[in-house]
Write an enzyme that holds these catalytic residues in place. Structure first.
Site, PDB file in Angstrom:
ATOM      1  N   ASP A 307       0.857  -1.181   0.000  1.00  0.00           N
ATOM      2  CA  ASP A 307       0.000   0.000   0.000  1.00  0.00           C
ATOM      3  C   ASP A 307       0.900   1.240   0.000  1.00  0.00           C
ATOM      4  O   ASP A 307       2.123   1.138   0.137  1.00  0.00           O
ATOM      5  CB  ASP A 307      -0.944  -0.022   1.215  1.00  0.00           C
ATOM      6  CG  ASP A 307      -2.250   0.715   0.950  1.00  0.00           C
ATOM      7  OD1 ASP A 307      -2.253   1.661   0.134  1.00  0.00           O
ATOM      8  OD2 ASP A 307      -3.276   0.354   1.553  1.00  0.00           O
ATOM      9  N   GLU A 514     -10.399   6.538   4.800  1.00  0.00           N
ATOM     10  CA  GLU A 514      -9.419   5.883   5.679  1.00  0.00           C
ATOM     11  C   GLU A 514      -9.556   6.376   7.124  1.00  0.00           C
ATOM     12  O   GLU A 514     -10.665   6.515   7.627  1.00  0.00           O
ATOM     13  CB  GLU A 514      -8.011   6.028   5.089  1.00  0.00           C
ATOM     14  CG  GLU A 514      -7.937   5.383   3.702  1.00  0.00           C
ATOM     15  CD  GLU A 514      -6.537   5.293   3.124  1.00  0.00           C
ATOM     16  OE1 GLU A 514      -5.605   4.950   3.855  1.00  0.00           O
ATOM     17  OE2 GLU A 514      -6.394   5.533   1.907  1.00  0.00           O
TER      18      GLU A 514
END
Length: 627
Positions: A307, A514
């Site tokens: 990521d 997020e």
């Protein structure tokens, strides 16, 4: 002598040209050769610098021609909101991607780079793209995913991009998690079903394919997909983003792993690793799960990607011991590192470790073989440059109709009538003297689309992209004689004095992504609660909730006549009006449990303390009204 030597010299020159021509033949550039032979041929030609370059993914803002050529960069991405220009056209995107690609093609071996982007609910970074409902809504539909994947692939390709960081196959077990809207369901069986988006994005896997081998159909209509985030991202304690998932191996395999089997069986090209930890160990350094389980046991043969700054974030604080994190992350089996900015530090560290036998060359070779396999399979060597033939696919009417259908089928009718004996409020009559539309989310495309839209965190207002707000959808739908009054947050006196036939109240959450979406209270944003009280206390009302997850609604439920969960529907707000006014019936069933209070959380179907406000699978169905 001079004359007779000319034919001889000509013959020698011809021989030299033939030899040179034969030397020019490069097996790895021959599409008729098997992929394995092409990989083997190219690998033997590559230097260590060229191999390590393939493992690096950098952000487009640092991908200058010199950088691409000097470091042999294997991949480039657009981070959330990273665009060639505000409201950039499809042509501008194609030209930008091609310019970067030309730099890669000018290197010694001419290995094309692969450009990736977060197309998580449609091509959501791009102005004028079709924005589909977020996954939390699509899980309700239990269908349409292949069509949505096909449409998304066409729109991504319209901008010259061949790789999408989707789908997210997290199983969100706690709605307090800020990424819960990226998850299709709390039930792994629904998430497994939703992996049907992968053949939509990549193409249908041929029946003779070997298990675990990546597949992307040739041509320019499909993209490489990415199953993410491996593994357990949706199970963190209290739903804290990037936190620790405490669960047994059996629990991990039975809840969070099943959709990866489906993704791999459908030929998914790449898998992205999760920021989260499993029982205290960061997934980015978990060799047992990445290499031992994903690669060896599940036979995954595509590439594993980190990521964004995933290697940095192995430590707390991030980047605290970078060399050690590089060693642990690459050693765990990550093939491509989304660096995305400090690439020279990564390259220097990794090069040093390989040259000093800290990381074995076999690990580098495994990574590069996997990256090249995906590039060969998807035809990137044959057609590295995009053209402008697909630009009309971006935001096409056909795709908007698919999104509108997805909106209709994602809506869940949770209440319809104040009491059991009361007449249902929905469907609403199109013809009425005067109706009220209220609420912060009624005329706000940014709220409707949520996070990961144009920018990482999403935007507020109606200038972000092209679409239909719920207010405009209502105006498009009602009879021309019906007066539609819009007041974002009216007081009770205004509502009472206007003698409205009924009201539509649209409230919910602001956009987030997020960790910025992590919430311990899951409340409707102010002034939403007061709008509900002021309006629904004075006139018959339907409340439409725009949110990335179930939110606290119980305190207002008694005042509300009808309640609709609309999730984050995207640009096609007309789909909401389609159901409210009965052109189509409500069919959606909850793919998530709707809690009573947050102190019940986590609470998922099958739990011993299961006592929901609306249970998993609940949804009132209605029939369309005949015109």
């Amino acid at each position: 002598m001079g004359r007779s030597s000319r034919p001889v010299l000509g013959f020698i020159l011809l021989c030299c040209l033939i030899v040179a021509g034969e030397a020019e033949y490069l097996k790895y550039k021959d599409p008729k050769m098997p992929v394995g032979a092409r990989i083997k041929d190219l690998m033997k030609r590559m230097t260590i610098e060229e191999k390590i370059g393939q493992m690096v993914q950098i952000e487009r803002t640092v991908a200058s021609p010199d950088v691409m050529k000097q470091y042999f960069i294997g991949s480039v991405l657009s981070g959330g909101g990273s665009v060639p220009a505000p409201k950039a056209s499809a042509e501008a995107w194609v030209n930008m991607v091609n310019e970067i690609q030309k730099s890669s093609l000018s290197t010694r071996l001419g290995i094309p780079m692969i450009y990736g982007i977060d197309a998580v609910h449609g091509h959501s970074n791009v102005y004028n793209a079709t924005i589909f409902p977020h996954n939390v809504g699509l899980g309700v539909t239990r269908q349409l995913l292949k069509k949505i994947g096909e449409a998304t692939a066409l729109e991504v390709r319209a901008t010259g991009i061949p790789y999408a960081f989707a789908p997210c196959i997290a199983v969100c077990r706690d709605p307090r998690w800020g990424r819960c809207y990226e998850s299709y369901s709390e039930d792994h069986r629904i998430v497994q079903l939703m992996t049907e988006i992968i053949p939509g994005l990549q193409g249908e896997l041929p029946s003779n394919s070997k298990k675990g081998v990546p597949f992307v159909a040739p041509g320019n209509t499909k993209v490489a997909a990415c199953a993410k985030h491996f593994v357990g991202d949706g199970g963190t304690t209290k739903g804290l983003d990037e936190n620790n998932t405490v669960i047994s191996m059996d629990g991990l395999l039975n809840i969070h792993m099943p959709a990866y089997y489906n993704a791999i069986s459908k030929g998914v090209a790449t898998v992205m690793v999760s920021y989260s930890s499993w029982n205290g160990k960061r997934m980015h350094i978990n060799r047992d799960l990445i290499t031992g389980f994903l690669k060896n046991k599940m036979k995954f043969r595509g590439f594993v990607i980190s990521d964004w700054q995933g290697i940095d974030r192995v430590t707390s604080p991030p980047h605290a011991n970078y060399s050690s994190s590089v060693q642990a992350g690459v050693g765990a089996g990550i093939d491509m590192i989304m660096v995305p900015f400090n690439f020279t530090e990564f390259i220097d560290d990794l090069t040093y470790q390989v040259k000093n036998n800290i990381i074995p060359m076999s690990r580098i070779n495994d990574a590069v073989q996997r990256i090249l396999r995906v590039k060969f399979v998807m035809g990137l060597f044959e057609k590295p440059l995009a053209d402008l033939s697909m630009t009309d696919q971006l935001g096409s009417q056909e795709h908007r109709e698919i999104a509108r259908e997805a909106v209709r089928k994602s809506l869940v009718l949770l209440k319809n009538g104040k009491y059991n004996t009361a007449k249902p409020l929905l469907p609403l009559p199109k013809k009425a003297p005067k109706i009220l539309v209220a609420g912060s989310h009624a005329d706000n495309l940014g709220y409707q689309c949520g996070g990961w839209t144009i920018t990482w965190q999403g935007l507020v207002g109606n200038d972000l992209t092209t679409g239909t707000t719920i207010l405009n959808a209502v105006k498009n739908t009602v009879d021309p004689t019906t007066q539609v009054v819009y007041n974002e947050n009216p007081d009770a006196n205004f509502v009472k004095s206007n003698k409205f036939s009924y009201a539509i109240v649209v409230v919910g959450e602001p956009p987030y992504a997020e960790m910025y979406g992590d919430s311990s209270n899951l409340s409707i944003s102010e002034p939403g609660p007061s709008t509900i009280n002021n309006v629904c206390g004075a006139v018959k009302c339907v409340v439409v909730v725009i949110s990335g997850r179930p939110v606290v609604i119980q305190p207002y439920l008694e005042k509300i006549d009808a309640l609709v969960a609309a999730w984050l529907p995207g640009t096609e707000g007309q789909g909401v009006a389609d159901n409210l006014f009965g052109d189509y019936g409500f069919t959606g069933k909850l793919a998530r449990t709707w809690f009573k209070t947050v102190d019940q959380l986590p609470m998922n179907v099958g739990d011993s303390h299961y006592d929901p406000l609306f249970p998993f699978g609940f949804g009132i169905t209605t029939k369309p009204t005949k015109n």
